[in-house]
Design a protein around this motif. Structure first.
Motif, mmCIF file in Angstrom:
data_model
loop_
_atom_site.group_PDB
_atom_site.id
_atom_site.type_symbol
_atom_site.label_atom_id
_atom_site.label_comp_id
_atom_site.label_asym_id
_atom_site.label_seq_id
_atom_site.Cartn_x
_atom_site.Cartn_y
_atom_site.Cartn_z
ATOM 1 N N SER A 183 -67.048 -63.883 56.970
ATOM 2 C CA SER A 183 -66.246 -65.262 56.901
ATOM 3 C C SER A 183 -66.921 -66.473 57.396
ATOM 4 C CB SER A 183 -65.003 -65.142 57.837
ATOM 5 O OG SER A 183 -64.047 -64.250 57.424
ATOM 6 N N GLU A 184 -67.834 -66.216 58.179
ATOM 7 C CA GLU A 184 -68.705 -67.214 58.675
ATOM 8 C C GLU A 184 -69.646 -67.639 57.825
ATOM 9 O OE1 GLU A 184 -71.598 -68.403 62.561
ATOM 10 O OE2 GLU A 184 -70.771 -66.149 62.342
ATOM 11 N N SER A 185 -70.402 -66.773 56.904
ATOM 12 C CA SER A 185 -71.273 -67.049 56.083
ATOM 13 C C SER A 185 -70.457 -67.755 55.084
ATOM 14 C CB SER A 185 -71.904 -65.524 55.759
ATOM 15 O OG SER A 185 -72.744 -64.864 56.484
ATOM 16 N N MET A 186 -69.448 -67.489 54.626
ATOM 17 C CA MET A 186 -68.706 -67.959 53.469
ATOM 18 C C MET A 186 -68.400 -69.348 53.905
ATOM 19 S SD MET A 186 -68.491 -65.954 51.049
ATOM 20 C CE MET A 186 -69.874 -65.032 51.315
ATOM 21 N N ALA A 187 -68.259 -69.790 55.034
ATOM 22 C CA ALA A 187 -67.826 -71.184 55.608
ATOM 23 C C ALA A 187 -69.175 -71.863 55.578
ATOM 24 C CB ALA A 187 -67.350 -71.181 56.874
ATOM 25 N N TYR A 188 -70.453 -71.324 56.069
ATOM 26 C CA TYR A 188 -71.526 -72.000 55.938
ATOM 27 C C TYR A 188 -71.952 -72.392 54.287
ATOM 28 C CZ TYR A 188 -72.967 -71.436 60.884
ATOM 29 O OH TYR A 188 -73.047 -71.644 62.003
ATOM 30 N N SER A 189 -71.862 -71.405 53.539
ATOM 31 C CA SER A 189 -72.267 -71.600 52.110
ATOM 32 C C SER A 189 -71.444 -72.660 51.336
ATOM 33 C CB SER A 189 -72.254 -70.430 51.439
ATOM 34 O OG SER A 189 -70.801 -69.759 51.270
ATOM 35 N N ASP A 244 -58.207 -65.094 53.703
ATOM 36 C CA ASP A 244 -59.160 -64.484 54.399
ATOM 37 C C ASP A 244 -59.168 -63.036 54.240
ATOM 38 O OD1 ASP A 244 -60.971 -63.996 56.731
ATOM 39 O OD2 ASP A 244 -59.563 -64.146 58.198
ATOM 40 N N CYS A 245 -60.009 -62.499 53.514
ATOM 41 C CA CYS A 245 -59.994 -61.009 52.920
ATOM 42 C C CYS A 245 -61.305 -60.419 53.260
ATOM 43 C CB CYS A 245 -59.809 -61.023 51.370
ATOM 44 S SG CYS A 245 -61.045 -62.112 50.434
ATOM 45 N N GLU A 246 -62.127 -61.121 54.256
ATOM 46 C CA GLU A 246 -63.205 -60.753 54.503
ATOM 47 C C GLU A 246 -62.995 -59.665 55.747
ATOM 48 O OE1 GLU A 246 -65.949 -60.909 52.862
ATOM 49 O OE2 GLU A 246 -65.183 -62.680 51.823
ATOM 50 N N GLU A 247 -63.500 -58.642 55.878
ATOM 51 C CA GLU A 247 -63.335 -57.382 56.951
ATOM 52 C C GLU A 247 -64.108 -57.717 58.238
ATOM 53 O OE1 GLU A 247 -63.835 -53.600 55.839
ATOM 54 O OE2 GLU A 247 -62.924 -53.525 53.771
ATOM 55 N N ARG A 248 -65.315 -58.406 57.903
ATOM 56 C CA ARG A 248 -66.290 -58.708 59.146
ATOM 57 C C ARG A 248 -66.043 -60.311 59.499
ATOM 58 N NH1 ARG A 248 -71.420 -56.150 57.924
ATOM 59 N NH2 ARG A 248 -72.149 -57.424 59.191
ATOM 60 N N PRO A 249 -66.134 -60.658 60.651
ATOM 61 C CA PRO A 249 -66.275 -62.071 60.897
ATOM 62 C C PRO A 249 -67.469 -62.922 60.651
ATOM 63 C CG PRO A 249 -65.257 -60.981 62.981
ATOM 64 C CD PRO A 249 -65.701 -60.025 62.039
ATOM 65 N N GLU A 250 -68.241 -61.958 60.657
ATOM 66 C CA GLU A 250 -69.633 -62.303 60.171
ATOM 67 C C GLU A 250 -69.600 -62.754 58.663
ATOM 68 O OE1 GLU A 250 -69.391 -59.518 61.646
ATOM 69 O OE2 GLU A 250 -70.119 -59.791 63.517
#
Length: 101
Positions: free
Chosen positions: A74-80, A66-72
């Motif tokens: 991380s959410e986009s990566m999960a969707y992709s 989990d190296c993303e700075e913004r939760p949005e």
């Protein structure tokens, strides 16, 4: 989530949560339980669906840490990652069988 009607949950979520989910959201929370006389590992219905999905998400390199700075983000990566998984499953189900060639 207007299409959500049924949620499968582990035995740890039994109790007052079932009524709370029904009252507040109108969803049915179904507890997937082990058989009482089972010893050792037992394959529970519907549990493999969750495990398979989480394993697929774990294979996505950007989700392994989990190296993303913004939760949005991380959410986009999960969707992709889920889109990729679903496209692979759809492509496999649409592939012509060996006997049809």
């Amino acid at each position: 989530m207007p299409r959500l009607r049924l949620i499968w949950a582990d035995g740890g979520y039994a109790g007052a949560l079932i009524a709370w989910v029904q009252t507040h959201w109108g969803w049915v929370l179904e507890i997937v339980k082990r058989l009482g006389d089972a010893v050792g590992f037992q394959l529970l219905p519907h549990r493999w669906i969750v495990e398979r999905t989480l394993a697929g998400l774990g294979r996505a390199r950007r989700l392994s840490k989990d190296c993303e700075e913004r939760p949005e983000c991380s959410e986009s990566m999960a969707y992709s990652a889920m889109i990729r998984l679903m496209l692979r499953r759809l492509a496999q189900s649409q592939a012509p069988s060996q006997s049809a060639r």
